[in-house]
Motif scaffolding. Structure first.
Motif, PDB file in Angstrom:
ATOM      1  N   ALA A  52       1.575  38.102  15.791  1.00  0.00           N
ATOM      2  CA  ALA A  52       2.485  38.825  16.358  1.00  0.00           C
ATOM      3  C   ALA A  52       1.468  40.089  16.981  1.00  0.00           C
ATOM      4  CB  ALA A  52       3.537  39.287  15.572  1.00  0.00           C
ATOM      5  N   THR A  53       2.221  40.765  17.859  1.00  0.00           N
ATOM      6  CA  THR A  53       1.518  42.190  18.237  1.00  0.00           C
ATOM      7  C   THR A  53       2.455  43.225  17.741  1.00  0.00           C
ATOM      8  OG1 THR A  53       0.685  41.250  20.280  1.00  0.00           O
ATOM      9  CG2 THR A  53       1.038  43.608  20.122  1.00  0.00           C
ATOM     10  N   VAL A  54       1.811  44.263  16.924  1.00  0.00           N
ATOM     11  CA  VAL A  54       2.730  45.011  16.225  1.00  0.00           C
ATOM     12  C   VAL A  54       2.498  46.617  16.741  1.00  0.00           C
ATOM     13  CG1 VAL A  54       2.971  46.194  14.039  1.00  0.00           C
ATOM     14  CG2 VAL A  54       2.309  43.745  14.276  1.00  0.00           C
ATOM     15  N   VAL A  55       3.578  47.162  17.393  1.00  0.00           N
ATOM     16  CA  VAL A  55       3.396  48.326  18.125  1.00  0.00           C
ATOM     17  C   VAL A  55       4.159  49.357  17.233  1.00  0.00           C
ATOM     18  CG1 VAL A  55       3.701  49.738  20.165  1.00  0.00           C
ATOM     19  CG2 VAL A  55       3.132  47.356  20.037  1.00  0.00           C
ATOM     20  N   GLY A  56       3.161  50.508  16.728  1.00  0.00           N
ATOM     21  CA  GLY A  56       3.862  51.599  16.039  1.00  0.00           C
ATOM     22  C   GLY A  56       4.042  52.589  16.869  1.00  0.00           C
ATOM     23  N   ILE A  57       5.192  53.295  16.806  1.00  0.00           N
ATOM     24  CA  ILE A  57       5.452  54.547  17.665  1.00  0.00           C
ATOM     25  C   ILE A  57       5.827  55.704  16.567  1.00  0.00           C
ATOM     26  CG2 ILE A  57       6.902  55.533  19.427  1.00  0.00           C
ATOM     27  CD1 ILE A  57       7.807  53.021  20.204  1.00  0.00           C
ATOM     28  N   GLU A  58       5.080  56.808  16.906  1.00  0.00           N
ATOM     29  CA  GLU A  58       5.111  58.135  15.886  1.00  0.00           C
ATOM     30  C   GLU A  58       4.952  59.216  16.622  1.00  0.00           C
ATOM     31  OE1 GLU A  58       5.189  58.713  12.206  1.00  0.00           O
ATOM     32  OE2 GLU A  58       5.198  60.531  13.263  1.00  0.00           O
ATOM     33  N   VAL A  59       5.731  60.026  16.378  1.00  0.00           N
ATOM     34  CA  VAL A  59       5.853  61.571  17.091  1.00  0.00           C
ATOM     35  C   VAL A  59       4.915  62.670  16.682  1.00  0.00           C
ATOM     36  CG1 VAL A  59       7.517  62.698  15.539  1.00  0.00           C
ATOM     37  CG2 VAL A  59       7.929  62.867  18.125  1.00  0.00           C
ATOM     38  N   SER A  60       4.203  62.229  15.560  1.00  0.00           N
ATOM     39  CA  SER A  60       3.387  63.327  15.174  1.00  0.00           C
ATOM     40  C   SER A  60       2.023  62.729  15.344  1.00  0.00           C
ATOM     41  CB  SER A  60       3.623  63.249  13.574  1.00  0.00           C
ATOM     42  OG  SER A  60       2.304  63.565  12.927  1.00  0.00           O
ATOM     43  N   GLN A  61       1.141  63.569  16.218  1.00  0.00           N
ATOM     44  CA  GLN A  61      -0.005  63.288  16.597  1.00  0.00           C
ATOM     45  C   GLN A  61      -1.065  62.880  15.327  1.00  0.00           C
ATOM     46  OE1 GLN A  61      -1.960  65.928  19.273  1.00  0.00           O
ATOM     47  NE2 GLN A  61      -3.551  64.783  19.496  1.00  0.00           N
ATOM     48  N   TRP A  62      -0.995  63.893  14.474  1.00  0.00           N
ATOM     49  CA  TRP A  62      -1.518  63.692  13.205  1.00  0.00           C
ATOM     50  C   TRP A  62      -1.596  62.461  12.475  1.00  0.00           C
ATOM     51  CZ3 TRP A  62      -0.834  63.545   7.704  1.00  0.00           C
ATOM     52  CH2 TRP A  62      -1.946  63.839   6.993  1.00  0.00           C
ATOM     53  N   CYS A  63      -0.420  62.012  12.055  1.00  0.00           N
ATOM     54  CA  CYS A  63       0.155  60.527  11.792  1.00  0.00           C
ATOM     55  C   CYS A  63      -0.793  59.581  12.567  1.00  0.00           C
ATOM     56  CB  CYS A  63       1.475  60.247  11.833  1.00  0.00           C
ATOM     57  SG  CYS A  63       2.257  61.338  10.447  1.00  0.00           S
ATOM     58  N   VAL A  64      -0.749  59.764  14.027  1.00  0.00           N
ATOM     59  CA  VAL A  64      -1.470  58.561  14.769  1.00  0.00           C
ATOM     60  C   VAL A  64      -2.614  58.817  14.716  1.00  0.00           C
ATOM     61  CG1 VAL A  64      -1.514  57.995  17.425  1.00  0.00           C
ATOM     62  CG2 VAL A  64       0.705  59.138  16.671  1.00  0.00           C
ATOM     63  N   THR A  65      -3.467  59.878  14.407  1.00  0.00           N
ATOM     64  CA  THR A  65      -4.797  59.902  14.384  1.00  0.00           C
ATOM     65  C   THR A  65      -5.090  59.025  12.914  1.00  0.00           C
ATOM     66  OG1 THR A  65      -4.813  62.020  15.452  1.00  0.00           O
ATOM     67  CG2 THR A  65      -6.864  61.358  14.154  1.00  0.00           C
ATOM     68  N   LYS A  66      -4.544  59.532  11.815  1.00  0.00           N
ATOM     69  CA  LYS A  66      -4.776  58.919  10.635  1.00  0.00           C
ATOM     70  C   LYS A  66      -4.450  57.468  10.636  1.00  0.00           C
ATOM     71  CE  LYS A  66      -3.999  60.261   6.129  1.00  0.00           C
ATOM     72  NZ  LYS A  66      -2.934  60.530   4.956  1.00  0.00           N
ATOM     73  N   ALA A  67      -3.437  57.013  11.331  1.00  0.00           N
ATOM     74  CA  ALA A  67      -2.970  55.543  11.232  1.00  0.00           C
ATOM     75  C   ALA A  67      -4.256  54.735  11.989  1.00  0.00           C
ATOM     76  CB  ALA A  67      -1.635  55.199  11.816  1.00  0.00           C
ATOM     77  N   ALA A  68      -4.821  55.632  13.200  1.00  0.00           N
ATOM     78  CA  ALA A  68      -5.495  54.801  14.000  1.00  0.00           C
ATOM     79  C   ALA A  68      -6.945  54.370  13.228  1.00  0.00           C
ATOM     80  CB  ALA A  68      -5.875  55.627  15.200  1.00  0.00           C
ATOM     81  N   ARG A  69      -7.214  55.472  12.426  1.00  0.00           N
ATOM     82  CA  ARG A  69      -8.522  55.125  11.497  1.00  0.00           C
ATOM     83  C   ARG A  69      -8.193  54.065  10.775  1.00  0.00           C
ATOM     84  NH1 ARG A  69      -8.588  61.053  10.390  1.00  0.00           N
ATOM     85  NH2 ARG A  69      -9.736  61.832  12.036  1.00  0.00           N
ATOM     86  N   ARG A  70      -7.009  53.860   9.944  1.00  0.00           N
ATOM     87  CA  ARG A  70      -6.540  52.843   9.227  1.00  0.00           C
ATOM     88  C   ARG A  70      -6.721  51.570   9.906  1.00  0.00           C
ATOM     89  NH1 ARG A  70      -3.851  53.044   4.432  1.00  0.00           N
ATOM     90  NH2 ARG A  70      -3.167  55.225   4.738  1.00  0.00           N
ATOM     91  N   VAL A  71      -6.148  51.498  11.183  1.00  0.00           N
ATOM     92  CA  VAL A  71      -5.974  50.323  11.695  1.00  0.00           C
ATOM     93  C   VAL A  71      -7.485  49.841  12.052  1.00  0.00           C
ATOM     94  CG1 VAL A  71      -5.193  49.213  14.025  1.00  0.00           C
ATOM     95  CG2 VAL A  71      -3.669  50.531  12.581  1.00  0.00           C
TER      96      VAL A  71
END
Ligand SMILES: C[S@@+](CC[C@H](N)C(=O)[O-])C[C@H]1O[C@@H](n2cnc3c(N)ncnc32)[C@H](O)[C@@H]1O
Length: 318
Positions: A52-71
């Motif tokens: 599946a393709t999993v798309v995350g949507i998050e309003v906090s830029q800080w969270c996006v940056t952190k999650a991008a590193r994790r992914v």
């Protein structure tokens, strides 16, 4: 490409997002997690559902940056991240009836009445999901707030086409999110809800933000650009829940100008620059490509105001 900031989504791709971006060779199933926080659950889902393709949507830029590193660290190629408010991005980024699953883990309950429309218990959110879930697709909610789960259930029950698949208190979940662990440690109960969309029953979707070019080409009213931009500084405007304000302005010796604009659409804030530049003997204005905003009503209002200041017919009539 694991994540997309606003400019990539708006400029690099037309809406809905091209399937090549959203579904890179997957089995066609599309999952969306709203408000993924540190991205743990998103990464878990990406691993558990490699097709599946999993798309995350998050309003906090800080969270996006952190999650991008994790992914990225997990080497997941089926996970995509979008930065922004899910209520705005779902209609902008996805085709109607294209989502297999929408997941919301431990959202803020927005207890104040004036913020009620931000809850998933709002009829607007249920209506949105009815347009973007596939028939047979489902929505999963986990929360630590009992009244929130109850009113979400009532809200979905009120919309024909949704049926309750499952409702549980303190279930054993396949993966505990950061907030879930936190609430469990504090001894709080957790509540989960799953509703299925049967399809039909709801009118065809209206695109919330219509496609249109944001570029405007206005005759220069003769004033120097610097004084026009100075006049726009600190100007506020907009309608209802869609507001804008202009802040700092800069001009270059080459006759170009930059104006910082801040917009808010129902609590969704964007900061971007408007660029003023000479074009065929006139001055044109458009969002600067380095900070392209989503095309919300407030963004359009801001652009109209800027073009009026350049001497558009609208401002001359006024
Ligand atoms: C309480 S945290 C939960 C995070 C994560 N799901 C968890 O369970 O650990 C709620 C998250 O939702 C995000 N959020 C709130 N409203 C949102 C919206 N409209 N669109 C996307 N994300 C949103 C917040 O930035 C925050 O990261």
């Amino acid at each position: 490409m694991y994540w997309a900031f606003q400019d990539v989504v708006v400029d690099g791709a037309r809406h809905p997002l091209p399937l090549s971006w959203v579904v890179p060779g997957g089995d066609g199933r599309l999952f969306v997690e709203i408000g993924f926080g540190n991205g743990e659950f998103l990464a878990h889902l990406g691993r558990a559902e490699p097709g599946a393709t999993v798309v995350g949507i998050e309003v906090s830029q800080w969270c996006v940056t952190k999650a991008a590193r994790r992914v990225q660290a997990c080497g997941l190629t089926n996970v995509r991240l979008l930065w922004g408010d899910a209520r705005h991005l779902i209609p902008l980024c996805f085709a109607p009836a294209s989502l297999d699953r929408v997941i919301l883990n431990f959202p803020c309950p927005w207890p104040k009445n004036r913020h009620a429309s931000r809850r998933v218990t709002s009829p607007e959110f249920a209506g949105l999901l009815s347009r973007f879930l596939k028939p047979g697709g489902f929505f999963s909610l986990a929360t630590d707030v009992d009244w929130y789960a109850r009113s979400a259930r009532e809200c979905f029950a009120a919309l024909p086409g949704f049926s309750l698949r499952e409702e549980r208190t303190n279930p054993q979940r396949e993966y505990l999110t950061k907030y879930e662990r936190k609430w469990k440690e504090e001894g709080r109960d957790t509540f989960t809800l799953e509703v299925e969309w049967a399809g039909g029953g709801v009118p065809a979707p209206e695109p919330r933000f219509e496609e249109e070019s944001l570029e405007m080409d206005m005759p220069n009213c003769g004033q120097g650009l610097a004084s026009i931009l100075e006049g726009l500084r600190d100007r506020e405007g907009g309608r209802g829940d869609h507001r804008f304000v202009f802040r700092e302005a800069f001009t270059s010796p080459g006759g170009e100008g930059i104006l910082l604009a801040i917009t808010v659409d129902e609590g969704f804030e964007q900061h971007f620059f408007l660029r003023f530049y000479p074009s065929r003997g006139r001055i044109a204005v458009k969002p600067d490509p380095t900070t392209l905003p989503y095309r919300t009503p407030a963004v359009k209002e801001a652009l109209k105001e800027a073009s009026r200041a350049l001497g558009s017919p609208a401002s001359r009539e006024a």
